[in-house]
Design a protein around this motif. Structure first.
Motif, PDB file in Angstrom:
ATOM      1  N   ARG A   1      48.575  37.069  31.420  1.00 17.26           N
ATOM      2  CA  ARG A   1      48.965  36.094  32.432  1.00 17.26           C
ATOM      3  C   ARG A   1      47.849  35.845  33.444  1.00 17.26           C
ATOM      4  O   ARG A   1      48.107  35.585  34.604  1.00 17.26           O
ATOM      5  N   MET A   2      46.611  35.934  33.024  1.00 17.55           N
ATOM      6  CA  MET A   2      45.502  35.677  33.941  1.00 17.55           C
ATOM      7  C   MET A   2      45.552  34.240  34.425  1.00 17.55           C
ATOM      8  O   MET A   2      45.742  33.310  33.639  1.00 17.55           O
ATOM      9  N   ALA A   3      45.392  34.048  35.732  1.00 16.15           N
ATOM     10  CA  ALA A   3      45.362  32.692  36.290  1.00 16.15           C
ATOM     11  C   ALA A   3      44.133  31.948  35.777  1.00 16.15           C
ATOM     12  O   ALA A   3      43.167  32.556  35.328  1.00 16.15           O
ATOM     13  N   GLY A   4      44.176  30.650  35.849  1.00 15.68           N
ATOM     14  CA  GLY A   4      43.166  29.867  35.152  1.00 15.68           C
ATOM     15  C   GLY A   4      41.916  29.538  35.927  1.00 15.68           C
ATOM     16  O   GLY A   4      41.031  28.873  35.410  1.00 15.68           O
ATOM     17  N   GLU A   5      41.778  29.954  37.169  1.00 16.82           N
ATOM     18  CA  GLU A   5      40.629  29.538  37.963  1.00 16.82           C
ATOM     19  C   GLU A   5      40.268  30.651  38.924  1.00 16.82           C
ATOM     20  O   GLU A   5      41.119  31.420  39.370  1.00 16.82           O
ATOM     21  N   SER A   6      38.995  30.778  39.245  1.00 18.36           N
ATOM     22  CA  SER A   6      38.543  31.807  40.178  1.00 18.36           C
ATOM     23  C   SER A   6      37.776  31.164  41.318  1.00 18.36           C
ATOM     24  O   SER A   6      37.350  30.009  41.239  1.00 18.36           O
ATOM     25  N   GLU A   7      37.595  31.925  42.386  1.00 15.94           N
ATOM     26  CA  GLU A   7      36.774  31.451  43.488  1.00 15.94           C
ATOM     27  C   GLU A   7      35.332  31.269  42.997  1.00 15.94           C
ATOM     28  O   GLU A   7      34.888  31.956  42.076  1.00 15.94           O
ATOM     29  N   PRO A   8      34.576  30.379  43.607  1.00 15.46           N
ATOM     30  CA  PRO A   8      33.256  30.034  43.070  1.00 15.46           C
ATOM     31  C   PRO A   8      32.198  31.118  43.217  1.00 15.46           C
ATOM     32  O   PRO A   8      31.171  31.074  42.555  1.00 15.46           O
ATOM     33  N   SER A   9      32.397  32.082  44.091  1.00 18.45           N
ATOM     34  CA  SER A   9      31.386  33.126  44.292  1.00 18.45           C
ATOM     35  C   SER A   9      32.053  34.440  44.618  1.00 18.45           C
ATOM     36  O   SER A   9      33.220  34.491  45.027  1.00 18.45           O
ATOM     37  N   LEU A  10      31.291  35.514  44.430  1.00 21.47           N
ATOM     38  CA  LEU A  10      31.807  36.840  44.766  1.00 21.47           C
ATOM     39  C   LEU A  10      32.107  36.934  46.257  1.00 21.47           C
ATOM     40  O   LEU A  10      33.124  37.508  46.651  1.00 21.47           O
ATOM     41  N   ARG A  11      31.254  36.346  47.081  1.00 20.22           N
ATOM     42  CA  ARG A  11      31.492  36.390  48.526  1.00 20.22           C
ATOM     43  C   ARG A  11      32.807  35.713  48.876  1.00 20.22           C
ATOM     44  O   ARG A  11      33.576  36.210  49.705  1.00 20.22           O
TER      45      ARG A  11
ATOM     46  N   THR B   1      47.129  31.143  46.003  1.00 18.08           N
ATOM     47  CA  THR B   1      45.888  30.392  45.811  1.00 18.08           C
ATOM     48  C   THR B   1      45.791  29.713  44.451  1.00 18.08           C
ATOM     49  O   THR B   1      45.013  28.766  44.297  1.00 18.08           O
ATOM     50  N   GLY B   2      46.551  30.226  43.454  1.00 19.20           N
ATOM     51  CA  GLY B   2      46.451  29.683  42.102  1.00 19.20           C
ATOM     52  C   GLY B   2      45.143  30.017  41.416  1.00 19.20           C
ATOM     53  O   GLY B   2      44.776  29.397  40.416  1.00 19.20           O
ATOM     54  N   ARG B   3      44.430  31.024  41.915  1.00 22.15           N
ATOM     55  CA  ARG B   3      43.112  31.357  41.374  1.00 22.15           C
ATOM     56  C   ARG B   3      43.109  32.750  40.750  1.00 22.15           C
ATOM     57  O   ARG B   3      43.874  33.620  41.142  1.00 22.15           O
ATOM     58  N   ARG B   4      42.193  32.939  39.796  1.00 22.21           N
ATOM     59  CA  ARG B   4      42.090  34.188  39.064  1.00 22.21           C
ATOM     60  C   ARG B   4      41.081  35.105  39.744  1.00 22.21           C
ATOM     61  O   ARG B   4      39.883  34.847  39.723  1.00 22.21           O
ATOM     62  N   GLN B   5      41.543  36.190  40.324  1.00 18.15           N
ATOM     63  CA  GLN B   5      40.622  37.122  40.957  1.00 18.15           C
ATOM     64  C   GLN B   5      41.190  38.542  40.997  1.00 18.15           C
ATOM     65  O   GLN B   5      40.837  39.335  41.873  1.00 18.15           O
ATOM     66  N   ALA B   6      42.057  38.868  40.048  1.00 20.40           N
ATOM     67  CA  ALA B   6      42.607  40.223  39.985  1.00 20.40           C
ATOM     68  C   ALA B   6      41.507  41.262  39.852  1.00 20.40           C
ATOM     69  O   ALA B   6      41.587  42.351  40.417  1.00 20.40           O
ATOM     70  N   GLY B   7      40.445  40.909  39.105  1.00 20.19           N
ATOM     71  CA  GLY B   7      39.359  41.864  38.914  1.00 20.19           C
ATOM     72  C   GLY B   7      38.665  42.231  40.211  1.00 20.19           C
ATOM     73  O   GLY B   7      38.274  43.385  40.406  1.00 20.19           O
TER      74      GLY B   7
END
Length: 440
Positions: free
Chosen positions: A204-214, A351-357
């Motif tokens: 169930r990973m979300a489909g989008e992540s933030e653009p940078s690690l920061r 947020t609808g973004r993928r960043q669980a990692g």
């Protein structure tokens, strides 16, 4: 929020990864500091730095690993590659060619650094998976109940048997080399178990992540519930690791039982935990995860404080109190690890973004730091109270040194575990709140 139950094979397969995390989380904290001080003859203060410094690297590295696994779109390949590398490098920590002095210290530090790096590539994706295996608030508790049960087995087998393996191998360097191979085998079993056990499970990973690690770190830091839970868990991990680092010293210099004392303490600590998992699950269902976490933490801290009387009570009382501490530890792990994916799910819904990692990268970095700080704190206590290191195993210590052994094993972890609870004042992710965020 859906409460569809996961097939048994999913929590069972996922939980096997705790054989690897439990072994690596337990044995270095239990045996590495005594190995440095009492086998290689490294001064206690320097030994504490050597235990702490390699793991401190993970504070910076684990969030990067989290972002890498987020962008990969899958977690399982990291489990296999990172886990098998972890097993090889763990055995290498205790297989150095040097018997004492600066060369031996440098070898252990570098080997431990490499091992901690490999562990990051296994642990970060592993901890991220529960938030993606189910969207159910209650099923996450079920996943963690399975995981902590296997974690208890891993701690019991690796923590209780590892000292026996050292003794069977002739103590000293030879015994520690044999122990390193023994623990590496446990890690391999866990890695293969979770890799094949979670094959085919829904992702169930979300489909989008933030653009940078920061940007991802900024979003994680803005999550008030996650921030408080993380800092609390890190401080408590330091307290738990302080007690873990003191097991050998406590058994030798307080209980006067160098050979069987560490094993019996571990059995008393972990054995009851296997029996109380259903109890903690019911506590969570009736009282909520946050209240359950408080109850478990206070049970641990209270038991640790009671052990201050270890020098004047029968040894059977010490073992019984240790069992109570183990019950509290089991609850801490169940609820803390079940609250983490709730924080991740809240962020994904918001947020609808993928960043669980990245969340789990921060989590595992903090936990790793806490587990490293614990032995460092215990080594500092030993140094302050005049503990004498040597290359011939344990020797008679002064009354001041024995007091340091006792205080570091009892009062210090009690204060850290109980005091950290104040950091949970801002945690508000109840099942109802999560459902409202998801619906919105």
């Amino acid at each position: 929020m859906s409460d569809i139950a996961l097939p048994v094979r999913v929590p069972a397969g996922y939980s096997l990864g705790s054989l690897a995390t439990g072994a690596f989380g337990t044995v270095p904290g239990l045996l590495l500091l005594p190995y440095l001080t009492d086998t290689l003859g490294i001064a206690a203060a320097l030994a504490g730095v050597l235990v702490l410094a390699p793991k401190a690297w993970d504070v910076l590295f684990n969030p990067i690993v989290g972002r890498i696994s987020d962008r990969a779109g899958t977690r399982r390949p990291f489990l296999l590659g990172g886990g098998l590398t972890l097993a090889v490098l763990f055995a290498a920590i205790f297989a150095g060619p040097f018997r004492s002095g600066v060369p031996a210290a440098l070898y252990v530090a570098l080997a431990f650094l490499a091992t901690a790096t490999a562990f990051a590539f296994f642990q970060v994706p592993y901890v991220a998976m529960p938030a993606e295996l189910t969207d159910s608030y209650t099923e996450r508790t079920r996943l963690m109940t399975w995981r902590v049960a296997v974690l208890a087995v891993a701690i019991l087998v690796s923590g209780a048997v590892a000292p026996v393996v050292v003794n069977a191998g002739g103590d000293g360097i030879a015994g520690h080399r044999l122990m390193g191979v023994f623990v590496a085998v446990i890690i391999v079993i866990g890695v293969l178990g979770v890799y094949f056990g979670t094959a085919g499970a829904e992702n169930r990973m979300a489909g989008e992540s933030e653009p940078s690690l920061r940007a991802q770190l900024r979003v994680a830091a803005s999550n008030k519930a996650f921030r408080g839970l993380l800092i609390c868990f890190v401080v408590q991990a330091a307290g738990i690791a302080t007690m873990l680092a003191g097991v050998q010293y406590f058994a030798t210099h307080v209980l006067k039982d160098e050979e069987t004392g560490p094993t019996v303490l571990f059995a008393c600590f972990v054995g009851p935990a296997l029996l109380v998992m259903p109890l903690w699950k019911r506590v969570g269902q009736r009282s909520g995860k946050l209240r359950g976490y408080w109850i478990a933490s206070l049970l641990f801290a209270g038991g640790a404080a009671v052990l201050l009387a270890a020098t004047v009570v029968p040894v059977v009382v010490v073992y019984l109190v240790t069992a109570v501490i183990g019950v509290g530890y089991a609850g801490q792990q169940v609820f803390g690890l079940a609250m983490l994916p709730d924080c991740i799910a809240y962020d994904a819904a918001r947020t609808g973004r993928r960043q669980a990692g990245v969340f789990t990268g921060l989590w595992t970095a903090g936990e790793t730091l806490g587990l490293a700080v614990g032995p460092g704190l215990y080594a500092l206590v030993l140094a302050v109270f005049g503990y004498v290191s040597n290359t011939e195993g344990s020797i008679a210590q002064s009354s001041s040194a024995r007091l340091g052994v006792l205080l570091g094993f009892t009062v210090l972890p009690a204060v850290l575990v109980a005091g950290a609870l104040v950091l949970l004042r801002g945690y508000d992710l109840t099942e109802e709140r999560l459902e409202s965020v998801v619906r919105a």
